[in-house]
Design a protein around this motif. Sequence first.
Motif, PDB file in Angstrom:
ATOM      1  N   VAL A  16       0.840  -1.201   0.000  1.00 15.58           N
ATOM      2  CA  VAL A  16       0.000   0.000   0.000  1.00 15.58           C
ATOM      3  C   VAL A  16       0.874   1.249   0.000  1.00 15.58           C
ATOM      4  O   VAL A  16       0.644   2.181  -0.785  1.00 15.58           O
ATOM      5  CB  VAL A  16      -0.966  -0.002   1.212  1.00 15.58           C
ATOM      6  CG1 VAL A  16      -1.620   1.367   1.402  1.00 15.58           C
ATOM      7  CG2 VAL A  16      -2.025  -1.078   1.048  1.00 15.58           C
ATOM      8  N   ILE A  17       1.881   1.270   0.852  1.00 20.60           N
ATOM      9  CA  ILE A  17       2.778   2.423   0.921  1.00 20.60           C
ATOM     10  C   ILE A  17       3.446   2.637  -0.437  1.00 20.60           C
ATOM     11  O   ILE A  17       3.534   3.759  -0.933  1.00 20.60           O
ATOM     12  CB  ILE A  17       3.828   2.236   2.038  1.00 20.60           C
ATOM     13  CG1 ILE A  17       3.143   2.307   3.403  1.00 20.60           C
ATOM     14  CG2 ILE A  17       4.946   3.263   1.929  1.00 20.60           C
ATOM     15  CD1 ILE A  17       4.012   1.849   4.562  1.00 20.60           C
ATOM     16  N   ARG A  18       3.909   1.568  -1.035  1.00 21.32           N
ATOM     17  CA  ARG A  18       4.608   1.658  -2.326  1.00 21.32           C
ATOM     18  C   ARG A  18       3.678   2.176  -3.423  1.00 21.32           C
ATOM     19  O   ARG A  18       4.052   3.058  -4.196  1.00 21.32           O
ATOM     20  CB  ARG A  18       5.170   0.276  -2.703  1.00 21.32           C
ATOM     21  CG  ARG A  18       5.951   0.266  -3.970  1.00 21.32           C
ATOM     22  CD  ARG A  18       7.302   0.942  -3.788  1.00 21.32           C
ATOM     23  NE  ARG A  18       7.974   0.997  -5.064  1.00 21.32           N
ATOM     24  CZ  ARG A  18       8.568   2.080  -5.541  1.00 21.32           C
ATOM     25  NH1 ARG A  18       8.640   3.167  -4.832  1.00 21.32           N
ATOM     26  NH2 ARG A  18       9.131   2.063  -6.722  1.00 21.32           N
ATOM     27  N   GLN A  19       2.470   1.614  -3.521  1.00 21.30           N
ATOM     28  CA  GLN A  19       1.526   2.054  -4.556  1.00 21.30           C
ATOM     29  C   GLN A  19       1.105   3.506  -4.341  1.00 21.30           C
ATOM     30  O   GLN A  19       0.969   4.278  -5.296  1.00 21.30           O
ATOM     31  CB  GLN A  19       0.304   1.134  -4.607  1.00 21.30           C
ATOM     32  CG  GLN A  19       0.611  -0.265  -5.102  1.00 21.30           C
ATOM     33  CD  GLN A  19       1.268  -0.275  -6.480  1.00 21.30           C
ATOM     34  OE1 GLN A  19       0.854   0.425  -7.383  1.00 21.30           O
ATOM     35  NE2 GLN A  19       2.322  -1.065  -6.611  1.00 21.30           N
ATOM     36  N   HIS A  20       0.909   3.892  -3.089  1.00 22.95           N
ATOM     37  CA  HIS A  20       0.557   5.274  -2.775  1.00 22.95           C
ATOM     38  C   HIS A  20       1.688   6.206  -3.204  1.00 22.95           C
ATOM     39  O   HIS A  20       1.450   7.252  -3.824  1.00 22.95           O
ATOM     40  CB  HIS A  20       0.271   5.415  -1.268  1.00 22.95           C
ATOM     41  CG  HIS A  20      -0.211   6.767  -0.877  1.00 22.95           C
ATOM     42  ND1 HIS A  20       0.639   7.815  -0.624  1.00 22.95           N
ATOM     43  CD2 HIS A  20      -1.477   7.235  -0.693  1.00 22.95           C
ATOM     44  CE1 HIS A  20      -0.070   8.881  -0.306  1.00 22.95           C
ATOM     45  NE2 HIS A  20      -1.355   8.553  -0.335  1.00 22.95           N
ATOM     46  N   PHE A  21       2.918   5.823  -2.889  1.00 20.67           N
ATOM     47  CA  PHE A  21       4.078   6.631  -3.258  1.00 20.67           C
ATOM     48  C   PHE A  21       4.148   6.805  -4.775  1.00 20.67           C
ATOM     49  O   PHE A  21       4.361   7.920  -5.269  1.00 20.67           O
ATOM     50  CB  PHE A  21       5.371   5.985  -2.743  1.00 20.67           C
ATOM     51  CG  PHE A  21       6.608   6.672  -3.253  1.00 20.67           C
ATOM     52  CD1 PHE A  21       7.087   7.809  -2.620  1.00 20.67           C
ATOM     53  CD2 PHE A  21       7.276   6.188  -4.361  1.00 20.67           C
ATOM     54  CE1 PHE A  21       8.222   8.456  -3.100  1.00 20.67           C
ATOM     55  CE2 PHE A  21       8.405   6.828  -4.846  1.00 20.67           C
ATOM     56  CZ  PHE A  21       8.883   7.966  -4.216  1.00 20.67           C
ATOM     57  N   ILE A  22       3.990   5.730  -5.513  1.00 20.18           N
ATOM     58  CA  ILE A  22       4.082   5.788  -6.978  1.00 20.18           C
ATOM     59  C   ILE A  22       3.025   6.737  -7.542  1.00 20.18           C
ATOM     60  O   ILE A  22       3.325   7.599  -8.373  1.00 20.18           O
ATOM     61  CB  ILE A  22       3.939   4.380  -7.595  1.00 20.18           C
ATOM     62  CG1 ILE A  22       5.175   3.542  -7.275  1.00 20.18           C
ATOM     63  CG2 ILE A  22       3.701   4.459  -9.099  1.00 20.18           C
ATOM     64  CD1 ILE A  22       5.012   2.054  -7.563  1.00 20.18           C
ATOM     65  N   ARG A  23       1.782   6.599  -7.095  1.00 23.10           N
ATOM     66  CA  ARG A  23       0.694   7.441  -7.603  1.00 23.10           C
ATOM     67  C   ARG A  23       0.907   8.902  -7.211  1.00 23.10           C
ATOM     68  O   ARG A  23       0.777   9.806  -8.041  1.00 23.10           O
ATOM     69  CB  ARG A  23      -0.653   6.926  -7.069  1.00 23.10           C
ATOM     70  CG  ARG A  23      -1.843   7.749  -7.484  1.00 23.10           C
ATOM     71  CD  ARG A  23      -2.139   7.584  -8.957  1.00 23.10           C
ATOM     72  NE  ARG A  23      -3.355   8.304  -9.299  1.00 23.10           N
ATOM     73  CZ  ARG A  23      -3.553   8.905 -10.448  1.00 23.10           C
ATOM     74  NH1 ARG A  23      -2.639   8.844 -11.403  1.00 23.10           N
ATOM     75  NH2 ARG A  23      -4.680   9.543 -10.690  1.00 23.10           N
ATOM     76  N   HIS A  24       1.254   9.142  -5.956  1.00 25.08           N
ATOM     77  CA  HIS A  24       1.449  10.502  -5.467  1.00 25.08           C
ATOM     78  C   HIS A  24       2.615  11.172  -6.192  1.00 25.08           C
ATOM     79  O   HIS A  24       2.510  12.331  -6.610  1.00 25.08           O
ATOM     80  CB  HIS A  24       1.681  10.466  -3.951  1.00 25.08           C
ATOM     81  CG  HIS A  24       1.381  11.748  -3.268  1.00 25.08           C
ATOM     82  ND1 HIS A  24       2.240  12.322  -2.375  1.00 25.08           N
ATOM     83  CD2 HIS A  24       0.293  12.575  -3.330  1.00 25.08           C
ATOM     84  CE1 HIS A  24       1.710  13.444  -1.913  1.00 25.08           C
ATOM     85  NE2 HIS A  24       0.538  13.625  -2.473  1.00 25.08           N
ATOM     86  N   HIS A  25       3.707  10.443  -6.358  1.00 24.85           N
ATOM     87  CA  HIS A  25       4.882  10.958  -7.057  1.00 24.85           C
ATOM     88  C   HIS A  25       4.525  11.330  -8.498  1.00 24.85           C
ATOM     89  O   HIS A  25       4.945  12.379  -8.998  1.00 24.85           O
ATOM     90  CB  HIS A  25       6.001   9.912  -7.022  1.00 24.85           C
ATOM     91  CG  HIS A  25       7.292  10.389  -7.585  1.00 24.85           C
ATOM     92  ND1 HIS A  25       8.081  11.317  -6.939  1.00 24.85           N
ATOM     93  CD2 HIS A  25       7.935  10.090  -8.735  1.00 24.85           C
ATOM     94  CE1 HIS A  25       9.155  11.554  -7.677  1.00 24.85           C
ATOM     95  NE2 HIS A  25       9.089  10.816  -8.764  1.00 24.85           N
ATOM     96  N   PHE A  26       3.741  10.499  -9.166  1.00 25.93           N
ATOM     97  CA  PHE A  26       3.309  10.770 -10.539  1.00 25.93           C
ATOM     98  C   PHE A  26       2.492  12.063 -10.602  1.00 25.93           C
ATOM     99  O   PHE A  26       2.745  12.936 -11.439  1.00 25.93           O
ATOM    100  CB  PHE A  26       2.492   9.596 -11.086  1.00 25.93           C
ATOM    101  CG  PHE A  26       1.822   9.896 -12.398  1.00 25.93           C
ATOM    102  CD1 PHE A  26       2.549   9.913 -13.577  1.00 25.93           C
ATOM    103  CD2 PHE A  26       0.464  10.179 -12.441  1.00 25.93           C
ATOM    104  CE1 PHE A  26       1.937  10.211 -14.794  1.00 25.93           C
ATOM    105  CE2 PHE A  26      -0.167  10.476 -13.641  1.00 25.93           C
ATOM    106  CZ  PHE A  26       0.577  10.493 -14.820  1.00 25.93           C
ATOM    107  N   LEU A  27       1.494  12.196  -9.729  1.00 29.11           N
ATOM    108  CA  LEU A  27       0.630  13.375  -9.744  1.00 29.11           C
ATOM    109  C   LEU A  27       1.400  14.645  -9.396  1.00 29.11           C
ATOM    110  O   LEU A  27       1.204  15.694 -10.028  1.00 29.11           O
ATOM    111  CB  LEU A  27      -0.553  13.185  -8.790  1.00 29.11           C
ATOM    112  CG  LEU A  27      -1.553  12.097  -9.187  1.00 29.11           C
ATOM    113  CD1 LEU A  27      -2.567  11.869  -8.066  1.00 29.11           C
ATOM    114  CD2 LEU A  27      -2.261  12.452 -10.493  1.00 29.11           C
ATOM    115  N   LEU A  28       2.283  14.567  -8.410  1.00 29.87           N
ATOM    116  CA  LEU A  28       3.078  15.734  -8.044  1.00 29.87           C
ATOM    117  C   LEU A  28       4.039  16.117  -9.168  1.00 29.87           C
ATOM    118  O   LEU A  28       4.286  17.302  -9.399  1.00 29.87           O
ATOM    119  CB  LEU A  28       3.835  15.478  -6.747  1.00 29.87           C
ATOM    120  CG  LEU A  28       2.965  15.379  -5.496  1.00 29.87           C
ATOM    121  CD1 LEU A  28       3.796  14.908  -4.312  1.00 29.87           C
ATOM    122  CD2 LEU A  28       2.280  16.704  -5.191  1.00 29.87           C
ATOM    123  N   GLY A  29       4.561  15.125  -9.851  1.00 29.38           N
ATOM    124  CA  GLY A  29       5.458  15.384 -10.977  1.00 29.38           C
ATOM    125  C   GLY A  29       4.782  16.188 -12.075  1.00 29.38           C
ATOM    126  O   GLY A  29       5.427  16.977 -12.766  1.00 29.38           O
TER     127      GLY A  29
END
Length: 150
Positions: A16-29
Amino acid sequence: MWDRDSESLHALLWQVIRQHFIRHHFLLGKIGLHRGQPHVLALLWERNGLTQKDIAEALGLRPPTVTMILRRMEKAGLLRREADTRDMRVVRVYLTEKGQSLRKSVEEINTMMEKECFSGLTPEEKLLLRRFLIRIRDNLREINDAGESR
């Protein structure tokens, strides 16, 4: 050896932490932000003019980590550093107009992430999940504060 694809509680939490990080990083990027920067922005939106030490303490980060984050943000035009008018040894960090202008976008991303993450959960399930996460956080914080994390 730990199997990160298993369905143990530890593995699921990591996933969950990993998937959240990936999605959040993408949107912030998409709005030009990198890891660590939204937390600094949020802190300065509330208390503009903090010192680097204040930022490190508030976010629980090591000073060299904060230095790297601030350097990148300064280069991107999101903040500026100025000597304190009363004590020239102290450097304060201030958001630029560009840094201030990202607030709405970051808040929209956070709202979107919340909707995506908790889609399909009832209000009662969200409340239970919140209680469980708070308990896990507090358990880990207690252990870490006791110095057993090092």
